[in-house]
Scaffold this active site. Structure first.
Site, short mmCIF file in Angstrom:
data_model
loop_
_atom_site.label_atom_id
_atom_site.label_comp_id
_atom_site.label_asym_id
_atom_site.label_seq_id
_atom_site.Cartn_x
_atom_site.Cartn_y
_atom_site.Cartn_z
N CYS A 111 0.83 -1.20 0.00
CA CYS A 111 0.00 0.00 0.00
C CYS A 111 0.87 1.27 0.00
O CYS A 111 1.59 1.52 -0.94
CB CYS A 111 -0.98 -0.05 1.17
SG CYS A 111 -2.28 1.17 1.18
N HIS A 112 0.80 2.08 1.07
CA HIS A 112 1.61 3.28 1.19
C HIS A 112 2.98 3.01 1.85
O HIS A 112 3.82 3.90 1.92
CB HIS A 112 0.88 4.35 2.01
CG HIS A 112 -0.27 4.99 1.31
ND1 HIS A 112 -1.48 4.35 1.12
CD2 HIS A 112 -0.40 6.20 0.74
CE1 HIS A 112 -2.31 5.15 0.48
NE2 HIS A 112 -1.68 6.28 0.23
#
Length: 188
Positions: A111-112
């Site tokens: 994800c991030h």
């Protein structure tokens, strides 16, 4: 080649981690027999972000300032927006990620969380993926960004979002069992 049941794995996170991106790897890896530690920049418990509100918490096993790369066979970095943003400005966290990247051991970010790999300068000239909103950050850090559920470049594993967790978790086990990979971290 270590068997996953003999592996020791760190999950580095702090408040605001995406709940599923910590819980599912934790459960999968423990279920496979690995010893898994939650490592953080703060002691006590860290609170998850679950879709659109604060979720449950998980107990921290060790502070990042008290661990060493030599203690672990793999490092997992869960995403969410808040968690990696807080970690990427913490020098102890970035130093741990940077040293892990240099070690050749399995390093997984979803994800991030690749923001931490960017900060550690571990993506230059590597194929990688992430949550689409940080695609430009990834490219600017020198990554060859692709939109795929799981991408591996010399045991650096990246995935896009919670929908990719099954592939992400399976790839962590596979890479740990392959053992250390020779890789060069390319500086700017």
């Amino acid at each position: 080649m270590p068997n996953i049941s003999e592996a020791k794995i760190a999950i580095l996170a702090t408040d605001g981690y995406e709940r599923s991106e910590l819980r599912k790897p934790l459960e999968h890896l423990k279920g496979a027999g690995a010893e898994v530690h939650i490592v953080s920049i703060k002691s006590g418990e860290i609170k998850s972000w679950d879709e659109d509100n604060w979720g449950d918490s998980v107990a921290v096993d060790k502070l990042v300032s008290d661990v060493a790369v030599a203690d672990y066979d793999a490092l997992v970095l869960p995403g969410g927006q808040i968690n990696p943003d807080l970690l990427r400005v913490n020098e102890d966290a970035i130093s741990f990620v940077r040293e892990f990247a240099k070690s050749g051991k399995t390093l997984a970010a979803i994800c991030h969380a690749p923001w931490l790999l960017i900060e550690a300068d571990a993506l230059r000239d590597r194929k990688a993926t992430s949550y689409p909103s940080i695609k430009t950050d990834m490219i600017n850090a020198g990554a060859d960004w692709v939109d795929e559920e799981v991408v591996v470049s010399n045991a650096i594993i990246t995935s896009r979002n919670p929908d990719d967790l099954d592939a992400f978790n399976a790839k962590i086990v596979e890479e740990v069992e392959e053992g250390r990979h020779d890789r060069e971290i390319k500086a700017a």
